[in-house]
Design a protein around this motif. Structure first.
Motif, PDB file in Angstrom:
ATOM      1  N   PHE A 189       0.916  -1.264   0.015  1.00  0.00           N
ATOM      2  CA  PHE A 189       0.075   0.072  -0.050  1.00  0.00           C
ATOM      3  C   PHE A 189       0.820   1.319   0.102  1.00  0.00           C
ATOM      4  N   ALA A 190       1.497   1.571  -1.143  1.00  0.00           N
ATOM      5  CA  ALA A 190       2.461   2.636  -1.215  1.00  0.00           C
ATOM      6  C   ALA A 190       1.913   3.744  -1.147  1.00  0.00           C
ATOM      7  N   ARG A 191       2.522   4.709  -0.400  1.00  0.00           N
ATOM      8  CA  ARG A 191       2.356   6.154  -0.037  1.00  0.00           C
ATOM      9  C   ARG A 191       2.747   7.192  -0.912  1.00  0.00           C
ATOM     10  N   ASN A 192       3.983   6.678  -1.646  1.00  0.00           N
ATOM     11  CA  ASN A 192       4.799   7.403  -2.603  1.00  0.00           C
ATOM     12  C   ASN A 192       5.626   6.632  -3.586  1.00  0.00           C
ATOM     13  N   ILE A 193       6.019   7.303  -4.378  1.00  0.00           N
ATOM     14  CA  ILE A 193       6.629   6.305  -5.571  1.00  0.00           C
ATOM     15  C   ILE A 193       8.018   5.562  -5.123  1.00  0.00           C
ATOM     16  N   ASP A 194       8.469   6.077  -4.165  1.00  0.00           N
ATOM     17  CA  ASP A 194       9.793   5.165  -3.476  1.00  0.00           C
ATOM     18  C   ASP A 194       9.373   3.856  -3.181  1.00  0.00           C
ATOM     19  N   GLU A 195       8.117   4.212  -2.194  1.00  0.00           N
ATOM     20  CA  GLU A 195       7.695   2.773  -1.791  1.00  0.00           C
ATOM     21  C   GLU A 195       7.358   1.879  -2.639  1.00  0.00           C
ATOM     22  N   ALA A 196       6.628   2.290  -3.647  1.00  0.00           N
ATOM     23  CA  ALA A 196       6.173   1.530  -4.941  1.00  0.00           C
ATOM     24  C   ALA A 196       7.364   0.800  -5.526  1.00  0.00           C
ATOM     25  N   LEU A 197       8.278   1.415  -5.692  1.00  0.00           N
ATOM     26  CA  LEU A 197       9.606   0.973  -6.391  1.00  0.00           C
ATOM     27  C   LEU A 197      10.351   0.023  -5.388  1.00  0.00           C
ATOM     28  N   HIS A 198      10.242   0.357  -3.978  1.00  0.00           N
ATOM     29  CA  HIS A 198      10.796  -0.679  -2.980  1.00  0.00           C
ATOM     30  C   HIS A 198      10.054  -1.884  -3.146  1.00  0.00           C
ATOM     31  N   SER A 199       9.090  -2.103  -3.164  1.00  0.00           N
ATOM     32  CA  SER A 199       8.100  -3.270  -3.267  1.00  0.00           C
ATOM     33  C   SER A 199       8.732  -4.221  -4.350  1.00  0.00           C
ATOM     34  N   SER A 200       8.879  -3.508  -5.608  1.00  0.00           N
ATOM     35  CA  SER A 200       9.070  -4.282  -6.890  1.00  0.00           C
ATOM     36  C   SER A 200      10.749  -4.640  -6.420  1.00  0.00           C
ATOM     37  N   ILE A 201      11.727  -3.573  -6.017  1.00  0.00           N
ATOM     38  CA  ILE A 201      13.030  -4.081  -6.057  1.00  0.00           C
ATOM     39  C   ILE A 201      13.429  -5.086  -5.043  1.00  0.00           C
ATOM     40  N   ASP A 202      12.371  -5.115  -3.925  1.00  0.00           N
ATOM     41  CA  ASP A 202      12.813  -5.953  -2.958  1.00  0.00           C
ATOM     42  C   ASP A 202      12.234  -7.484  -3.472  1.00  0.00           C
ATOM     43  N   ALA A 203      11.165  -7.536  -4.109  1.00  0.00           N
ATOM     44  CA  ALA A 203      10.643  -8.788  -4.696  1.00  0.00           C
ATOM     45  C   ALA A 203      11.789  -9.624  -5.495  1.00  0.00           C
ATOM     46  N   VAL A 204      12.270  -8.604  -6.331  1.00  0.00           N
ATOM     47  CA  VAL A 204      13.358  -9.309  -7.233  1.00  0.00           C
ATOM     48  C   VAL A 204      14.533  -9.609  -6.379  1.00  0.00           C
ATOM     49  N   ASN A 205      14.889  -8.805  -5.453  1.00  0.00           N
ATOM     50  CA  ASN A 205      16.144  -8.946  -5.005  1.00  0.00           C
ATOM     51  C   ASN A 205      16.089 -10.176  -4.162  1.00  0.00           C
ATOM     52  N   HIS A 206      15.024 -10.460  -3.442  1.00  0.00           N
ATOM     53  CA  HIS A 206      14.834 -11.688  -2.702  1.00  0.00           C
ATOM     54  C   HIS A 206      14.862 -12.824  -3.752  1.00  0.00           C
ATOM     55  N   GLU A 207      14.112 -12.842  -4.600  1.00  0.00           N
ATOM     56  CA  GLU A 207      14.154 -14.122  -5.491  1.00  0.00           C
ATOM     57  C   GLU A 207      15.572 -14.219  -6.243  1.00  0.00           C
TER      58      GLU A 207
END
Length: 223
Positions: free
Chosen positions: A143-161
């Motif tokens: 539930f992103a409050r800004n563009i950084d949080e939205a990007l973090h979600s995607s980056i973290d998912a790829v990073n984890h995988e």
């Protein structure tokens, strides 16, 4: 360009394009409408549509005046352009002319992306199904409050995988992360390289170097 009656063979070609409509819609998700128009003079209209909720159109809807204008430009694949639909949504659109074996225009394939859709929703629809695991979807950053949080979600998912993929050598993991983020279209977003560099704890110059290599390899492969 004058519309003409289509032949049975022409309609067979258009029929074969229906899977393409579904494929593009599946690739880009619910915020992208894909429309197949027939250019038969007797009934120039929509014969296949996916995600029609974006413009509110259904099968049989008439072809738009702008789509017809695209026939006169001389470009079989148009440049992208911005339009507004009746509901007020801003759309990024492109039109491709479909031709038969005699090089006559018989149909149009139109793609309309909703530019007003929430960023986080757009990012989620671009994620491969294999990445939509419980750990990712339960993240508070969904539930992103800004563009950084939205990007973090995607980056973290790829990073984890990638980090947990033993088949990828440690020395190749950063490049693989950047490659996957590039494939997802993350680097089309403003300041995404800087955000990714900070999140992944690598330099932004390294990210730009990887991106140059990825684009060079793609160019070489298509040459």
């Amino acid at each position: 360009m004058k519309l003409q009656e289509l032949t049975e063979s022409d309609f067979d070609i258009l029929k074969s394009m229906e899977n393409v409509v579904d494929g593009i819609a599946a690739m880009y998700g619910e915020h992208t409408e894909v429309v197949l128009h027939s250019l038969d003079v007797r009934d120039p209209s929509v014969i296949k549509i996916a995600n029609g909720h974006i413009t509110g159109r259904k099968l049989g809807a008439p072809i738009t005046n702008l789509a017809l204008l695209k026939l006169k430009t001389g470009q079989d694949v148009s440049s992208s352009y911005l339009t507004k639909c009746a509901s007020g949504k801003t759309l990024r659109s492109m039109t491709t002319i479909i031709r038969n074996s005699h090089n006559r225009a018989i149909g149009l394939l139109c793609i309309n992306s909703d530019m007003d859709a929430p960023l986080q929703s757009v990012l989620r629809t671009m994620m491969p199904d294999s990445m939509m695991n419980t750990e990712f979807t339960s993240s508070p950053e969904v539930f992103a409050r800004n563009i950084d949080e939205a990007l973090h979600s995607s980056i973290d998912a790829v990073n984890h995988e990638v980090k947990h993929n033993g088949a990828i050598p440690p020395s190749k993991k950063s490049r693989e992360i950047v490659t996957q983020l590039y494939d997802l279209g993350i680097f089309e977003l403003k300041d995404s390289a800087q955000v990714a560099a900070k999140r992944l704890d690598i330099s932004v110059h390294t990210i730009y170097r990887y991106l140059r290599e990825i684009k060079a390899n793609q160019a070489a492969a298509s040459a």
